[in-house]
Design a protein around this motif. Structure first.
Motif, PDB file in Angstrom:
ATOM      1  N   ILE A   1       0.884  -1.159   0.000  1.00 59.83           N
ATOM      2  CA  ILE A   1       0.000   0.000   0.000  1.00 59.83           C
ATOM      3  C   ILE A   1       0.924   1.210   0.000  1.00 59.83           C
ATOM      4  O   ILE A   1       1.391   1.654   1.036  1.00 59.83           O
ATOM      5  N   SER A   2       1.219   1.691  -1.193  1.00 58.74           N
ATOM      6  CA  SER A   2       2.207   2.744  -1.354  1.00 58.74           C
ATOM      7  C   SER A   2       1.593   3.955  -2.045  1.00 58.74           C
ATOM      8  O   SER A   2       1.037   3.832  -3.141  1.00 58.74           O
ATOM      9  N   GLU A   3       1.691   5.096  -1.384  1.00 63.54           N
ATOM     10  CA  GLU A   3       1.224   6.366  -1.948  1.00 63.54           C
ATOM     11  C   GLU A   3      -0.257   6.354  -2.306  1.00 63.54           C
ATOM     12  O   GLU A   3      -0.676   7.010  -3.255  1.00 63.54           O
TER      13      GLU A   3
ATOM     14  N   LEU B   1       4.163  -0.407   3.554  1.00 64.76           N
ATOM     15  CA  LEU B   1       3.537   0.914   3.498  1.00 64.76           C
ATOM     16  C   LEU B   1       4.604   1.939   3.154  1.00 64.76           C
ATOM     17  O   LEU B   1       5.676   1.937   3.768  1.00 64.76           O
ATOM     18  N   CYS B   2       4.325   2.808   2.210  1.00 60.28           N
ATOM     19  CA  CYS B   2       5.249   3.887   1.873  1.00 60.28           C
ATOM     20  C   CYS B   2       4.414   5.080   1.436  1.00 60.28           C
ATOM     21  O   CYS B   2       3.594   4.954   0.524  1.00 60.28           O
ATOM     22  N   HIS B   3       4.601   6.229   2.109  1.00 64.90           N
ATOM     23  CA  HIS B   3       3.791   7.406   1.807  1.00 64.90           C
ATOM     24  C   HIS B   3       4.592   8.694   1.960  1.00 64.90           C
ATOM     25  O   HIS B   3       5.497   8.784   2.786  1.00 64.90           O
ATOM     26  N   TRP B   4       4.203   9.677   1.185  1.00 67.21           N
ATOM     27  CA  TRP B   4       4.710  11.040   1.238  1.00 67.21           C
ATOM     28  C   TRP B   4       4.420  11.596   2.628  1.00 67.21           C
ATOM     29  O   TRP B   4       3.337  11.399   3.168  1.00 67.21           O
ATOM     30  N   ARG B   5       5.394  12.291   3.225  1.00 65.91           N
ATOM     31  CA  ARG B   5       5.242  12.778   4.597  1.00 65.91           C
ATOM     32  C   ARG B   5       4.629  14.163   4.700  1.00 65.91           C
ATOM     33  O   ARG B   5       4.254  14.598   5.782  1.00 65.91           O
ATOM     34  N   HIS B   6       4.529  14.874   3.599  1.00 65.91           N
ATOM     35  CA  HIS B   6       4.039  16.254   3.646  1.00 65.91           C
ATOM     36  C   HIS B   6       2.511  16.286   3.587  1.00 65.91           C
ATOM     37  O   HIS B   6       1.870  15.295   3.264  1.00 65.91           O
TER      38      HIS B   6
ATOM     39  N   ILE C   1      -1.143  16.595   2.465  1.00 63.75           N
ATOM     40  CA  ILE C   1      -1.857  16.277   1.234  1.00 63.75           C
ATOM     41  C   ILE C   1      -3.098  17.168   1.204  1.00 63.75           C
ATOM     42  O   ILE C   1      -3.983  17.038   2.043  1.00 63.75           O
ATOM     43  N   VAL C   2      -3.165  18.052   0.250  1.00 63.57           N
ATOM     44  CA  VAL C   2      -4.269  19.006   0.160  1.00 63.57           C
ATOM     45  C   VAL C   2      -5.415  18.394  -0.647  1.00 63.57           C
ATOM     46  O   VAL C   2      -5.204  17.845  -1.722  1.00 63.57           O
ATOM     47  N   GLY C   3      -6.615  18.456  -0.077  1.00 60.05           N
ATOM     48  CA  GLY C   3      -7.797  18.015  -0.800  1.00 60.05           C
ATOM     49  C   GLY C   3      -8.169  16.554  -0.592  1.00 60.05           C
ATOM     50  O   GLY C   3      -9.118  16.077  -1.200  1.00 60.05           O
ATOM     51  N   TRP C   4      -7.429  15.849   0.229  1.00 54.97           N
ATOM     52  CA  TRP C   4      -7.741  14.446   0.498  1.00 54.97           C
ATOM     53  C   TRP C   4      -7.907  14.242   1.994  1.00 54.97           C
ATOM     54  O   TRP C   4      -7.398  15.028   2.794  1.00 54.97           O
ATOM     55  N   PRO C   5      -8.605  13.182   2.407  1.00 52.08           N
ATOM     56  CA  PRO C   5      -8.962  13.027   3.817  1.00 52.08           C
ATOM     57  C   PRO C   5      -7.789  12.863   4.787  1.00 52.08           C
ATOM     58  O   PRO C   5      -7.845  13.345   5.912  1.00 52.08           O
ATOM     59  N   LEU C   6      -6.734  12.176   4.380  1.00 50.21           N
ATOM     60  CA  LEU C   6      -5.643  11.841   5.291  1.00 50.21           C
ATOM     61  C   LEU C   6      -4.313  12.300   4.714  1.00 50.21           C
ATOM     62  O   LEU C   6      -4.238  12.704   3.560  1.00 50.21           O
ATOM     63  N   ASP C   7      -3.274  12.200   5.528  1.00 50.65           N
ATOM     64  CA  ASP C   7      -1.933  12.377   4.997  1.00 50.65           C
ATOM     65  C   ASP C   7      -1.130  11.128   5.343  1.00 50.65           C
ATOM     66  O   ASP C   7      -1.619  10.238   6.048  1.00 50.65           O
ATOM     67  N   GLY C   8       0.092  11.030   4.816  1.00 56.43           N
ATOM     68  CA  GLY C   8       0.906   9.827   5.001  1.00 56.43           C
ATOM     69  C   GLY C   8       1.086   9.423   6.449  1.00 56.43           C
ATOM     70  O   GLY C   8       0.866   8.262   6.815  1.00 56.43           O
ATOM     71  N   PRO C   9       1.501  10.358   7.330  1.00 56.60           N
ATOM     72  CA  PRO C   9       1.648   9.975   8.732  1.00 56.60           C
ATOM     73  C   PRO C   9       0.354   9.443   9.361  1.00 56.60           C
ATOM     74  O   PRO C   9       0.393   8.520  10.171  1.00 56.60           O
ATOM     75  N   ASP C  10      -0.800   9.986   8.966  1.00 61.26           N
ATOM     76  CA  ASP C  10      -2.090   9.467   9.474  1.00 61.26           C
ATOM     77  C   ASP C  10      -2.260   7.996   9.107  1.00 61.26           C
ATOM     78  O   ASP C  10      -2.693   7.181   9.931  1.00 61.26           O
ATOM     79  N   VAL C  11      -1.924   7.666   7.867  1.00 58.72           N
ATOM     80  CA  VAL C  11      -2.078   6.291   7.382  1.00 58.72           C
ATOM     81  C   VAL C  11      -1.180   5.356   8.184  1.00 58.72           C
ATOM     82  O   VAL C  11      -1.620   4.308   8.676  1.00 58.72           O
ATOM     83  N   HIS C  12       0.068   5.729   8.347  1.00 57.44           N
ATOM     84  CA  HIS C  12       1.013   4.873   9.063  1.00 57.44           C
ATOM     85  C   HIS C  12       0.643   4.754  10.537  1.00 57.44           C
ATOM     86  O   HIS C  12       0.722   3.661  11.112  1.00 57.44           O
ATOM     87  N   GLU C  13       0.233   5.860  11.155  1.00 58.30           N
ATOM     88  CA  GLU C  13      -0.183   5.815  12.562  1.00 58.30           C
ATOM     89  C   GLU C  13      -1.353   4.863  12.760  1.00 58.30           C
ATOM     90  O   GLU C  13      -1.390   4.100  13.732  1.00 58.30           O
TER      91      GLU C  13
ATOM     92  N   HIS D   1      11.523   3.206   8.205  1.00 52.93           N
ATOM     93  CA  HIS D   1      12.442   4.120   7.524  1.00 52.93           C
ATOM     94  C   HIS D   1      11.725   5.446   7.336  1.00 52.93           C
ATOM     95  O   HIS D   1      10.616   5.474   6.799  1.00 52.93           O
ATOM     96  N   GLU D   2      12.347   6.528   7.789  1.00 54.84           N
ATOM     97  CA  GLU D   2      11.756   7.852   7.613  1.00 54.84           C
ATOM     98  C   GLU D   2      12.792   8.802   7.052  1.00 54.84           C
ATOM     99  O   GLU D   2      13.953   8.773   7.446  1.00 54.84           O
ATOM    100  N   GLU D   3      12.355   9.621   6.138  1.00 58.83           N
ATOM    101  CA  GLU D   3      13.154  10.672   5.524  1.00 58.83           C
ATOM    102  C   GLU D   3      12.302  11.933   5.519  1.00 58.83           C
ATOM    103  O   GLU D   3      11.105  11.866   5.785  1.00 58.83           O
ATOM    104  N   PRO D   4      12.877  13.062   5.181  1.00 57.18           N
ATOM    105  CA  PRO D   4      12.058  14.275   5.141  1.00 57.18           C
ATOM    106  C   PRO D   4      10.846  14.164   4.204  1.00 57.18           C
ATOM    107  O   PRO D   4       9.796  14.720   4.502  1.00 57.18           O
ATOM    108  N   ASP D   5      10.970  13.427   3.101  1.00 60.94           N
ATOM    109  CA  ASP D   5       9.884  13.373   2.120  1.00 60.94           C
ATOM    110  C   ASP D   5       8.980  12.155   2.196  1.00 60.94           C
ATOM    111  O   ASP D   5       7.832  12.217   1.775  1.00 60.94           O
TER     112      ASP D   5
END
Length: 185
Positions: free
Chosen positions: A108-110, A139-144, A146-158, A171-175
């Motif tokens: 489940i990526s991006e 799981l791999c998702h953008w960390r910034h 997300i405008v216009g969608w219900p969740l963001d990457g950290p929400d999904v992983h949490e 694994h975490e990086e700035p992006d």
């Protein structure tokens, strides 16, 4: 008037994510390196988009089912995976059209941030049921934001980490952030 599907609009562009950019190539390389098993029997990629990760995952499994909600994306991914007879690309909207069967790997990526919290909870439950006893959930998702969608990457992983699944890789990086989880007990 029927409102155009946003996933179809995004995939009117044959490469909406610039999959050949250094960032995308590197993210896929990190993703593959994070997988704890060298080889998987049956794998599921949720949200395959244009099929770039599908091509990479295909080299690590006997059979890959790659799904996406967009018919445009399915068409693009089908072209990209042409010649890989063990890859099946289908249109399916999760969680309602979750494929049957068990998988050794679910990716489940991006895609998690396009779900509502309730849909994500359903996807978590279906992922849990679909994994074999030795299966891995990637799981791999953008960390910034997300405008216009219900969740963001950290929400999904949490949400997934809160289920108590055993974390095998983090694994975490700035992006982007990446987790590989073992099947729940």
């Amino acid at each position: 008037m029927v409102k155009p599907d946003p996933f179809e609009r995004v995939h009117e562009d044959t490469d909406p994510w610039d999959v050949d950019s250094f960032y995308e190539r590197r993210k896929r390389a990190v993703t593959l390196a994070a997988l704890p098993a060298e080889h998987y029997g049956r794998a599921l990629e949720v949200g395959c988009s244009v099929g770039a990760l599908a091509v990479d995952l295909a080299g690590r499994c006997d059979h890959l089912l790659a799904i996406d909600a967009s018919q445009n994306a399915v068409d693009l991914a089908t072209r990209r995976t042409a010649g890989l007879d063990h890859v099946d690309v289908r249109r399916a909207r999760i969680p309602d059209e979750w494929p049957e069967g068990r998988f050794d790997l679910v990716s489940i990526s991006e895609v998690g941030y396009f779900l509502t919290a309730a849909e994500l909870a359903d996807v978590i439950a279906r992922s849990r049921e679909a994994l074999t006893d030795v299966g891995h959930l990637l799981l791999c998702h953008w960390r910034h934001e997300i405008v216009g969608w219900p969740l963001d990457g950290p929400d999904v992983h949490e949400a997934l980490l809160a289920t108590g699944a055993r974390v095998l890789v983090e694994h975490e990086e700035p992006d982007f952030m990446l987790h590989v989880l073992a099947r729940w007990a």
